[in-house]
Design a protein around this motif. Structure first.
Motif, mmCIF file in Angstrom:
data_model
loop_
_atom_site.group_PDB
_atom_site.id
_atom_site.type_symbol
_atom_site.label_atom_id
_atom_site.label_comp_id
_atom_site.label_asym_id
_atom_site.label_seq_id
_atom_site.Cartn_x
_atom_site.Cartn_y
_atom_site.Cartn_z
ATOM 1 N N THR A 131 11.032 16.100 82.734
ATOM 2 C CA THR A 131 10.625 15.025 83.626
ATOM 3 C C THR A 131 9.237 15.294 84.172
ATOM 4 O OG1 THR A 131 11.287 13.621 85.477
ATOM 5 C CG2 THR A 131 11.629 15.981 85.739
ATOM 6 N N GLN A 132 8.528 14.220 84.448
ATOM 7 C CA GLN A 132 7.243 14.301 85.122
ATOM 8 C C GLN A 132 7.251 13.276 86.249
ATOM 9 O OE1 GLN A 132 3.801 14.119 82.590
ATOM 10 N NE2 GLN A 132 4.520 15.799 81.315
ATOM 11 N N ILE A 133 6.805 13.727 87.415
ATOM 12 C CA ILE A 133 6.735 12.882 88.596
ATOM 13 C C ILE A 133 5.273 12.804 89.012
ATOM 14 C CG2 ILE A 133 7.610 12.483 90.933
ATOM 15 C CD1 ILE A 133 9.853 12.750 88.844
ATOM 16 N N LYS A 134 4.746 11.582 89.095
ATOM 17 C CA LYS A 134 3.366 11.394 89.518
ATOM 18 C C LYS A 134 3.352 10.774 90.913
ATOM 19 C CE LYS A 134 -1.067 9.334 88.221
ATOM 20 N NZ LYS A 134 -1.777 8.567 87.192
ATOM 21 N N TYR A 135 2.620 11.404 91.820
ATOM 22 C CA TYR A 135 2.434 10.928 93.180
ATOM 23 C C TYR A 135 0.982 10.472 93.299
ATOM 24 C CZ TYR A 135 6.569 13.848 93.863
ATOM 25 O OH TYR A 135 7.803 14.427 93.763
ATOM 26 N N LYS A 136 0.774 9.243 93.763
ATOM 27 C CA LYS A 136 -0.584 8.714 93.857
ATOM 28 C C LYS A 136 -0.765 8.005 95.195
ATOM 29 C CE LYS A 136 -3.929 5.844 91.423
ATOM 30 N NZ LYS A 136 -4.171 4.990 90.260
ATOM 31 N N LEU A 137 -1.831 8.359 95.897
ATOM 32 C CA LEU A 137 -2.182 7.693 97.142
ATOM 33 C C LEU A 137 -3.146 6.559 96.825
ATOM 34 C CD1 LEU A 137 -2.663 10.818 99.431
ATOM 35 C CD2 LEU A 137 -0.680 9.292 99.291
ATOM 36 N N THR A 138 -2.842 5.359 97.343
ATOM 37 C CA THR A 138 -3.634 4.166 97.057
ATOM 38 C C THR A 138 -3.844 3.373 98.338
ATOM 39 O OG1 THR A 138 -1.775 2.641 96.683
ATOM 40 C CG2 THR A 138 -2.446 4.024 94.806
ATOM 41 N N ASP A 139 -4.599 2.285 98.243
ATOM 42 C CA ASP A 139 -4.784 1.396 99.389
ATOM 43 C C ASP A 139 -3.445 0.833 99.871
ATOM 44 O OD1 ASP A 139 -7.526 1.788 99.326
ATOM 45 O OD2 ASP A 139 -7.902 0.002 98.115
ATOM 46 N N SER A 140 -2.474 0.727 98.968
ATOM 47 C CA SER A 140 -1.146 0.207 99.315
ATOM 48 C C SER A 140 -0.208 1.287 99.848
ATOM 49 C CB SER A 140 -0.500 -0.437 98.091
ATOM 50 O OG SER A 140 -1.298 -1.491 97.620
ATOM 51 N N GLY A 141 -0.621 2.536 99.795
ATOM 52 C CA GLY A 141 0.236 3.635 100.242
ATOM 53 C C GLY A 141 0.550 4.575 99.102
ATOM 54 N N LEU A 142 1.700 5.205 99.182
ATOM 55 C CA LEU A 142 2.145 6.177 98.188
ATOM 56 C C LEU A 142 2.890 5.470 97.057
ATOM 57 C CD1 LEU A 142 2.719 9.087 97.194
ATOM 58 C CD2 LEU A 142 4.704 9.088 98.735
ATOM 59 N N ILE A 143 2.462 5.755 95.831
ATOM 60 C CA ILE A 143 3.160 5.255 94.642
ATOM 61 C C ILE A 143 3.716 6.471 93.904
ATOM 62 C CG2 ILE A 143 2.895 4.107 92.406
ATOM 63 C CD1 ILE A 143 0.682 2.425 93.695
ATOM 64 N N ILE A 144 4.994 6.402 93.538
ATOM 65 C CA ILE A 144 5.642 7.480 92.797
ATOM 66 C C ILE A 144 6.130 6.915 91.474
ATOM 67 C CG2 ILE A 144 7.499 9.190 92.776
ATOM 68 C CD1 ILE A 144 7.485 9.001 95.872
ATOM 69 N N GLU A 145 5.719 7.558 90.396
ATOM 70 C CA GLU A 145 6.154 7.159 89.057
ATOM 71 C C GLU A 145 6.886 8.339 88.431
ATOM 72 O OE1 GLU A 145 2.493 6.284 87.095
ATOM 73 O OE2 GLU A 145 2.210 4.394 88.150
ATOM 74 N N SER A 146 7.962 8.061 87.744
ATOM 75 C CA SER A 146 8.706 9.142 87.091
ATOM 76 C C SER A 146 8.945 8.799 85.626
ATOM 77 C CB SER A 146 10.038 9.394 87.798
ATOM 78 O OG SER A 146 10.849 8.251 87.745
ATOM 79 N N GLN A 147 8.936 9.840 84.823
ATOM 80 C CA GLN A 147 9.283 9.734 83.407
ATOM 81 C C GLN A 147 10.285 10.834 83.123
ATOM 82 O OE1 GLN A 147 5.743 10.198 81.071
ATOM 83 N NE2 GLN A 147 4.882 8.266 81.716
ATOM 84 N N ILE A 148 11.266 10.512 82.303
ATOM 85 C CA ILE A 148 12.247 11.520 81.913
ATOM 86 C C ILE A 148 12.465 11.386 80.409
ATOM 87 C CG2 ILE A 148 14.283 10.110 82.402
ATOM 88 C CD1 ILE A 148 15.484 12.797 83.560
ATOM 89 N N HIS A 149 12.575 12.513 79.751
ATOM 90 C CA HIS A 149 12.732 12.525 78.302
ATOM 91 C C HIS A 149 13.893 13.446 77.943
ATOM 92 C CE1 HIS A 149 11.667 12.423 74.073
ATOM 93 N NE2 HIS A 149 11.755 13.736 74.046
ATOM 94 N N ASN A 150 14.818 12.929 77.158
ATOM 95 C CA ASN A 150 15.930 13.716 76.646
ATOM 96 C C ASN A 150 15.437 14.492 75.433
ATOM 97 O OD1 ASN A 150 18.236 14.685 75.434
ATOM 98 N ND2 ASN A 150 19.317 12.743 75.415
ATOM 99 N N ASN A 151 15.379 15.810 75.551
ATOM 100 C CA ASN A 151 14.913 16.639 74.445
ATOM 101 C C ASN A 151 15.999 16.936 73.421
ATOM 102 O OD1 ASN A 151 12.338 16.923 75.612
ATOM 103 N ND2 ASN A 151 13.074 18.578 76.894
ATOM 104 N N GLY A 152 17.217 16.592 73.747
ATOM 105 C CA GLY A 152 18.332 16.921 72.862
ATOM 106 C C GLY A 152 18.636 15.824 71.858
ATOM 107 N N ASN A 153 19.737 15.991 71.172
ATOM 108 C CA ASN A 153 20.129 15.014 70.169
ATOM 109 C C ASN A 153 21.302 14.152 70.629
ATOM 110 O OD1 ASN A 153 22.161 16.868 70.085
ATOM 111 N ND2 ASN A 153 21.859 17.471 67.958
ATOM 112 N N LYS A 154 21.610 14.204 71.948
ATOM 113 C CA LYS A 154 22.677 13.366 72.508
ATOM 114 C C LYS A 154 22.069 12.450 73.552
ATOM 115 C CE LYS A 154 26.365 16.339 71.451
ATOM 116 N NZ LYS A 154 27.530 15.904 70.826
ATOM 117 N N ASN A 155 22.586 11.211 73.637
ATOM 118 C CA ASN A 155 22.056 10.235 74.607
ATOM 119 C C ASN A 155 22.987 10.086 75.774
ATOM 120 O OD1 ASN A 155 19.816 9.680 73.027
ATOM 121 N ND2 ASN A 155 21.008 8.251 71.788
#
Length: 155
Positions: A131-155
Motif C-alpha cells: 500500500t501507498q498513502i499520499k498526504y497532500k496539503l492544498t488550498d482545500s485542506g488535507l487530501i489523502i489518497e491510498s493505493q493498495i496492490h495484492n501481490n499474491g495470486n488470490k483475490n
C-alpha cells in the motif's frame, strides 16, 4: 524526517494556502499515523506527542480491515483464519494489521509525502499486499489518497 521516537520516524510538511493560512501536517511512520494537523495553529485533529502511542488507533491507517473481527475469525475460500485478539475483554481483533508496522518514506515534495508498506503474508493474513498513502496539503485542506496492490495470486 526529523528523528525516530516511540511512534517511529517523524515527518512534517507545511503549506501556505491561497488565503495565507499556514497548514502543518505531522506524521508518524508507525501506522502511517496523522499525529497532528493544524491550520493557523488550530488543531484539525486531536494531536498526540511523538513519545506516546496513539489511543484507539488515532490517526492510523487501518487495513486489511478497519473494524472488529468477532472472536478474531474470518473466512476465505472455505477456510477459517484466526487472527490475534487485541480487544481482550470482547474477544475481538481490532483494525487490521497495519497499525503494527512502520511505513517507509516513498517520496516527498514541498507540500506532500507518500508513505508505503509491504505487508508480508502471515498466519493472520496469509496474503502479500503493498500500500501507498499520499498526504497532500492544498488550498482545500488535507487530501489523502491510498493505493493498495495484492501481490499474491488470490483475490
Amino acid at each position: 524526517m526529523t528523528n525516530y521516537t516511540l511512534t517511529g520516524n517523524q515527518y512534517e510538511i507545511k503549506y501556505i494556502d491561497n488565503k495565507n493560512r499556514k497548514h502543518i501536517l505531522s506524521l508518524a511512520s508507525i501506522g502511517a499515523s496523522i499525529r497532528q494537523y493544524t491550520i493557523d495553529s488550530l488543531d484539525i485533529v486531536t494531536p498526540y506527542p511523538t513519545n506516546q502511542i496513539p489511543q484507539y488507533f488515532q490517526g492510523q491507517v487501518l487495513f486489511p480491515w478497519a473494524n472488529r473481527l468477532e472472536d478474531g475469525l474470518y473466512e476465505f475460500e472455505d477456510q477459517t483464519i484466526q487472527t490475534n485478539i487485541n480487544e481482550i475483554d470482547k474477544n475481538n481483533q481490532l483494525h487490521g494489521l497495519s497499525p503494527l508496522y512502520s511505513f517507509e518514506l516513498i517520496n516527498q515534495g514541498e507540500n506532500w509525502i507518500t508513505l508505503g508498506l509491504d505487508l508480508p503474508p502471515q498466519k493472520a493474513y496469509p496474503f502479500s499486499i503493498n500500500t501507498q498513502i499520499k498526504y497532500k496539503l492544498t488550498d482545500s485542506g488535507l487530501i489523502i489518497e491510498s493505493q493498495i496492490h495484492n501481490n499474491g495470486n488470490k483475490n
